[in-house]
Design an enzyme around this catalytic site. Structure first.
Site, PDB file in Angstrom:
ATOM      1  N   GLU A  64      31.962 -26.109   9.851  1.00 27.38           N
ATOM      2  CA  GLU A  64      32.503 -26.839   9.625  1.00 27.38           C
ATOM      3  C   GLU A  64      33.495 -26.206   7.822  1.00 27.38           C
ATOM      4  O   GLU A  64      33.707 -24.850   7.473  1.00 27.38           O
ATOM      5  CB  GLU A  64      32.543 -27.918   9.887  1.00 27.38           C
ATOM      6  CG  GLU A  64      31.971 -28.883  10.366  1.00 27.38           C
ATOM      7  CD  GLU A  64      31.203 -30.191  10.290  1.00 27.38           C
ATOM      8  OE1 GLU A  64      31.667 -30.819   9.816  1.00 27.38           O
ATOM      9  OE2 GLU A  64      30.735 -30.034  10.993  1.00 27.38           O
ATOM     10  N   HIS A 116      38.489 -39.074   6.735  1.00 28.22           N
ATOM     11  CA  HIS A 116      38.740 -37.522   7.687  1.00 28.22           C
ATOM     12  C   HIS A 116      40.317 -37.718   8.194  1.00 28.22           C
ATOM     13  O   HIS A 116      40.796 -37.832   8.878  1.00 28.22           O
ATOM     14  CB  HIS A 116      38.008 -38.149   8.736  1.00 28.22           C
ATOM     15  CG  HIS A 116      37.154 -36.969   9.337  1.00 28.22           C
ATOM     16  ND1 HIS A 116      37.417 -35.862  10.161  1.00 28.22           N
ATOM     17  CD2 HIS A 116      36.144 -36.394   9.017  1.00 28.22           C
ATOM     18  CE1 HIS A 116      37.194 -34.895  10.468  1.00 28.22           C
ATOM     19  NE2 HIS A 116      35.389 -35.083  10.452  1.00 28.22           N
ATOM     20  N   ARG A 134      38.804 -31.234   3.408  1.00 30.14           N
ATOM     21  CA  ARG A 134      39.378 -32.773   3.667  1.00 30.14           C
ATOM     22  C   ARG A 134      40.232 -32.503   3.197  1.00 30.14           C
ATOM     23  O   ARG A 134      41.496 -33.697   3.668  1.00 30.14           O
ATOM     24  CB  ARG A 134      38.151 -33.414   4.387  1.00 30.14           C
ATOM     25  CG  ARG A 134      37.438 -32.644   5.321  1.00 30.14           C
ATOM     26  CD  ARG A 134      37.039 -33.800   5.218  1.00 30.14           C
ATOM     27  NE  ARG A 134      35.443 -33.188   6.207  1.00 30.14           N
ATOM     28  CZ  ARG A 134      34.379 -34.235   6.959  1.00 30.14           C
ATOM     29  NH1 ARG A 134      33.683 -35.481   6.082  1.00 30.14           N
ATOM     30  NH2 ARG A 134      33.424 -33.562   7.348  1.00 30.14           N
ATOM     31  N   HIS A 185      36.406 -42.468   6.114  1.00 32.92           N
ATOM     32  CA  HIS A 185      35.856 -41.858   6.725  1.00 32.92           C
ATOM     33  C   HIS A 185      34.178 -41.737   5.492  1.00 32.92           C
ATOM     34  O   HIS A 185      33.706 -42.289   6.351  1.00 32.92           O
ATOM     35  CB  HIS A 185      36.278 -40.635   6.557  1.00 32.92           C
ATOM     36  CG  HIS A 185      35.142 -39.734   7.815  1.00 32.92           C
ATOM     37  ND1 HIS A 185      34.291 -39.542   8.814  1.00 32.92           N
ATOM     38  CD2 HIS A 185      33.966 -38.745   6.724  1.00 32.92           C
ATOM     39  CE1 HIS A 185      33.480 -39.270   9.687  1.00 32.92           C
ATOM     40  NE2 HIS A 185      33.224 -38.221   8.491  1.00 32.92           N
ATOM     41  N   ARG A 204      33.490 -34.743  -0.747  1.00 34.46           N
ATOM     42  CA  ARG A 204      32.268 -34.071   0.299  1.00 34.46           C
ATOM     43  C   ARG A 204      32.477 -33.058   0.715  1.00 34.46           C
ATOM     44  O   ARG A 204      33.517 -32.857   1.917  1.00 34.46           O
ATOM     45  CB  ARG A 204      32.230 -35.515   0.907  1.00 34.46           C
ATOM     46  CG  ARG A 204      30.417 -34.714   1.568  1.00 34.46           C
ATOM     47  CD  ARG A 204      29.781 -36.823   2.141  1.00 34.46           C
ATOM     48  NE  ARG A 204      30.953 -36.758   3.249  1.00 34.46           N
ATOM     49  CZ  ARG A 204      30.547 -36.653   4.362  1.00 34.46           C
ATOM     50  NH1 ARG A 204      29.209 -35.493   4.748  1.00 34.46           N
ATOM     51  NH2 ARG A 204      31.528 -37.231   5.289  1.00 34.46           N
TER      52      ARG A 204
HETATM   53  C1  SIN Z   1      32.571 -34.459  11.665  1.00 37.64           C
HETATM   54  O1  SIN Z   1      31.857 -33.981  12.165  1.00 37.64           O
HETATM   55  O2  SIN Z   1      33.846 -33.707  10.806  1.00 37.64           O
HETATM   56  C2  SIN Z   1      32.084 -35.435   9.865  1.00 37.64           C
HETATM   57  C3  SIN Z   1      30.777 -34.511   9.886  1.00 37.64           C
HETATM   58  C4  SIN Z   1      30.988 -34.872   8.188  1.00 37.64           C
HETATM   59  O3  SIN Z   1      31.768 -35.973   8.316  1.00 37.64           O
HETATM   60  O4  SIN Z   1      30.519 -34.463   8.135  1.00 37.64           O
END
Ligand code: SIN
Length: 501
Positions: A116, A230, A276, A337, A372
């Site tokens: 990620e 998000h 993000r 988010h 975060r």
């Molecule tokens: C996501 O799956 O993008 C959310 C995961 C997160 O907020 O850490």
């Protein structure tokens, strides 16, 4: 009704569940309250991407440096998360609760690792795109099996009981009546505040209730204005859940963000996998520039069978809105988010109020700073919930009675008032903020408070005010708090010119 127990946990997601298990395994009697009738209906259940574990070429030091690079948070909290978190994932989630994380032959420890944004390595384990659902299911099963734990569903905390400067219990609404539970300690694990925003990836019950309880009881909160947006929520106007999450793991597995012209637009070395806040603002800028109502995540590099297998829930959710992600890019927009700030705690979950602990999204150890890192939320809830549970279980006297008034159950505020509050937060405390807009937001919140004092909106309005005031007070842009009227490191020129400022 008055009941006593050793430990009261408010919230049954990963933080509350982990705290309850830890306390019970240390011998404490635990009563766990959930506001929803179904104890599995938590924010944890909606987590898609996964939970940080560890990967090849990984180390606690590397994870610490990724966490700190994303949000500039507290190094001690990051070190603790990185050193104690992954072993607890293995011990509790994998071995004990047997969460069915996806496996891969030849994979690191036999697990499939995904990626990620802003992570240096692949280190996130998952169950397809429904990790939260599987974690929650296993956790609730374990809570139910533990004889020292009593679960009280459909029991909404109204007010913490504070006696002689110590939190000794909670008043809650259950079956239309107020019940009072006393214990040697209370753990708040009520999740965040995303549902105070018009557009959010959170479930509708994420209305910041734990912050309101803590504020009213006099506990210290910090950084509540660091609300993370998000970048990729589904843009499907007119359908229920029109801002469902499109996991960052979709980009982690190679999905690419493009504008309505099909061109990539994120101007950052990590491209679509930049932090993000960077990606969310880049999406907003490209929407403003092109006049398009959304951007897109293009997954066309993957065959349909792979997409259906790896992202079955997102694929199905898109299809409900007439979008086939195997054939066309997914329309996305940013949405509220995660709350990076919260009730201030130490690394054992202790708040400034004796007898009150907090863990998970409602808490702030300082770990996230102003932004975060992806997939830290489940790990944070797990490890800090566990530590809070161990700490609160230490023997101390259980009060058997308290003085003071018992609160009434407030009348429900009208839907129209909730919608107005959510619009205020979206418009005035959103992705990009300025002093004028924040002041207007505060005035609107005061207007709502005058109209709806004494209703269920009182707590959410107090929380909204705290977010707006925090955002107004912090002139510099930092992480997910972005002020369009200042630059990072500068004085706020607009603010300085405002009459009366
Ligand atoms: C996501 O799956 O993008 C959310 C995961 C997160 O907020 O850490």
């Amino acid at each position: 009704m008055l009941g006593t127990t050793d430990v009261i946990v408010i919230g049954g997601g990963i933080a509350g569940g982990s705290a309850a298990l830890a306390a019970a395994r240390r011998g404490a009697r635990v009563t766990l309250l959930t506001g929803t009738p179904d104890p599995e209906e938590t924010a944890t259940r909606y987590a898609q991407g996964g939970i940080i574990h560890t990967g090849p070429d990984d180390s606690p030091e590397l994870l610490v440096s990724d966490v700190l690079a994303a949000g500039g948070g507290d190094p001690a909290a990051a070190r603790l998360l990185a050193s104690e978190g992954p072993p607890l994932v293995r011990r509790l989630l994998i071995e004990d609760l047997q969460v069915p994380f996806d496996r891969e032959e030849g994979g690191f420890e036999g697990l499939h690792l995904t990626h990620e944004g802003a992570h240096s390595v692949h280190r996130i384990i998952h169950h397809r795109d429904t990790t939260g659902r599987e974690v929650q299911r296993a956790l609730t099963r374990a809570l139910r099996a533990e004889e020292r734990i009593t679960i009280l569903p459909a029991t909404a905390a109204l007010e913490l009981v504070v006696s002689h400067g110590r939190c000794v219990g909670v008043h809650a609404a259950r079956d239309g009546e107020v019940v009072t539970l006393l214990g040697r300690g209370v753990v708040l694990a009520t999740g965040g505040l995303g549902a105070l925003y018009e557009h959010t990836t959170n479930p509708s019950h994420a209305t910041g209730d734990g912050y309101a309880l803590a504020l009213r009881a006099g506990a210290t909160l910090r950084d509540l204005h660091y609300v993370q947006f998000h970048p990729t929520a589904l843009y499907a106007p007119g359908t229920a859940g029109d801002r469902s999450l499109v996991s960052e793991a979709v980009r982690g597995e190679g999905g690419v963000l493009v504008g309505s012209d099909g061109e990539e637009f994120v101007d950052h070395p990590l491209g679509s996998l930049a932090p993000r806040d960077v990606v969310a603002r880049a999406i907003r800028a490209t929407m403003d520039r092109t006049g398009s109502p959304c951007a897109y995540v293009d997954t066309s590099h993957r065959p349909e069978t792979w997409i259906r297998e790896r992202f079955p829930a997102i694929h199905a959710r898109c299809l409900q809105s007439g979008i086939d992600m195997a054939r066309e890019p997914i329309p996305v927009v940013p949405a509220a988010h995660y709350s990076c700030g919260g009730v201030a705690t130490d690394l054992s979950g202790r708040t400034s109020l004796k007898g009150l602990w907090a863990a998970g999204e409602v808490a702030s150890t300082g770990l996230h700073g102003s932004n975060r890192l992806a997939s830290t939320s489940l790990l944070e809830g797990l490890i800090f919930g566990w530590r809070a549970g161990e700490d609160v279980a230490r023997p101390s006297p259980v009060p058997d009675d308290v003085a003071g008034t018992i609160p009434c159950i407030p009348a429900d505020a009208p839907d129209e008032a909730w919608s107005r509050l959510r619009r205020v937060m979206w418009e005035h405390a959103g992705l990009v903020r300025d002093a004028g807009g924040l002041r207007i937001g505060l005035a609107k919140v005061e207007g709502l408070a005058e109209e709806h004092g004494g209703t269920s909106l009182v707590g959410p309005l107090a929380v909204a005010r705290t977010v707006l005031e925090g955002a107004l007070a912090e002139h510099e842009s930092r992480g997910c708090h972005h002020r369009s009227d200042t630059q990072a490191g500068e004085e706020n020129p607009t603010e300085a010119r405002m009459p009366g400022a």
